[in-house]
Design an enzyme around this catalytic site. Structure first.
Site, PDB file in Angstrom:
ATOM      1  N   CYS A  80       0.842  -1.199   0.000  1.00  0.00           N
ATOM      2  CA  CYS A  80       0.000   0.000   0.000  1.00  0.00           C
ATOM      3  C   CYS A  80       0.885   1.260   0.000  1.00  0.00           C
ATOM      4  O   CYS A  80       1.639   1.481  -0.935  1.00  0.00           O
ATOM      5  CB  CYS A  80      -0.985  -0.032   1.154  1.00  0.00           C
ATOM      6  SG  CYS A  80      -2.340   1.168   0.969  1.00  0.00           S
ATOM      7  N   HIS A 183      -3.806  -4.836  -0.133  1.00  0.00           N
ATOM      8  CA  HIS A 183      -3.443  -5.335   1.198  1.00  0.00           C
ATOM      9  C   HIS A 183      -3.499  -6.863   1.207  1.00  0.00           C
ATOM     10  O   HIS A 183      -4.566  -7.444   1.391  1.00  0.00           O
ATOM     11  CB  HIS A 183      -4.412  -4.790   2.254  1.00  0.00           C
ATOM     12  CG  HIS A 183      -4.232  -3.343   2.556  1.00  0.00           C
ATOM     13  ND1 HIS A 183      -3.350  -2.887   3.503  1.00  0.00           N
ATOM     14  CD2 HIS A 183      -4.815  -2.243   2.020  1.00  0.00           C
ATOM     15  CE1 HIS A 183      -3.397  -1.566   3.557  1.00  0.00           C
ATOM     16  NE2 HIS A 183      -4.275  -1.151   2.658  1.00  0.00           N
ATOM     17  N   GLU A 185      -2.602  -8.774   3.534  1.00  0.00           N
ATOM     18  CA  GLU A 185      -2.999  -9.222   4.875  1.00  0.00           C
ATOM     19  C   GLU A 185      -4.510  -9.152   5.084  1.00  0.00           C
ATOM     20  O   GLU A 185      -5.029  -9.688   6.067  1.00  0.00           O
ATOM     21  CB  GLU A 185      -2.264  -8.413   5.952  1.00  0.00           C
ATOM     22  CG  GLU A 185      -2.808  -7.023   6.218  1.00  0.00           C
ATOM     23  CD  GLU A 185      -2.370  -5.960   5.229  1.00  0.00           C
ATOM     24  OE1 GLU A 185      -2.599  -4.770   5.503  1.00  0.00           O
ATOM     25  OE2 GLU A 185      -1.800  -6.317   4.170  1.00  0.00           O
TER      26      GLU A 185
END
Length: 201
Positions: A80, A183, A185
């Site tokens: 990001c 992202h 995650e």
């Protein structure tokens, strides 16, 4: 071992947990000696460009990181804002970026005004190379939250694109340096596979 760089910015715990789930050893750290010994680096980031780049350059480990990445060629993955910091500069701020990849970070300027900014939610990506961090992905779907996107000076640095009103670069690379706008995650099994691939580079 992957050093998740702690410079006061980013969702460090969730990234650490994702690496743990896929069996990749990682540590959240700002310790210079630990960073020297690490095999790879994860550069997280959320928030504004100027705050991010100033926080990183003022971190005690910055000179060590720069040497390990640029001279010793250890792999690094920016996520990001972490990806945007790899570029020369951003329309969001006045500070110079790392300049590790020859690119600019630009604000979305979409003809379709019905599309909201930030671009938020799941989107498919189109990798230009499926031999490294995009290996073994049955579908390239990832979670995005961003108002700015990266424009590479040379197309050879584009690793993947996505579409939001227009095609845009969502992943970049040069030698041992990688960046993703989304992202991983927050991207469930797709993000887990990408992080696993990075851990196995």
């Amino acid at each position: 071992m992957i050093a998740i760089l702690d410079y006061g910015i980013g969702n460090l715990k969730s990234i650490y947990n994702m690496f743990k789930k896929v069996g990749v050893e990682s540590i959240v750290t700002s310790d210079i000696e630990t960073i020297k010994k690490a095999d790879k680096y994860l550069l997280p980031g959320v928030g504004s460009f100027d705050h991010g780049i100033n926080s990183l350059k003022n971190a005690p480990f910055f000179e060590t990181l720069e040497k390990e990445v640029l001279e010793n060629k250890k792999p690094i993955l920016g996520i990001c804002l972490g990806m945007q910091l790899l570029t020369n500069s951003s329309e969001e701020g006045k500070e110079q970026g790392l300049g590790w990849i020859d690119a600019q970070t630009m604000k979305f300027d979409l003809e379709d005004k019905s599309l909201s900014i930030p671009h938020m939610g799941w989107n498919k990506t189109k990798p230009t190379n499926t031999d490294d961090i995009y290996k073994d992905l049955d579908e390239n779907r990832f979670y995005f939250v961003h108002s700015y996107h990266v424009v590479c000076k040379d197309d050879k640095n584009i690793l993947a694109t996505a579409n939001y009103g227009k095609d845009f670069t969502c992943s970049i690379y040069k030698d041992n340096i990688y960046g993703v706008q989304f992202h991983p995650e927050k991207s469930h099994k797709f993000g887990m596979q990408l992080l696993k691939n990075f851990g196995e580079l």
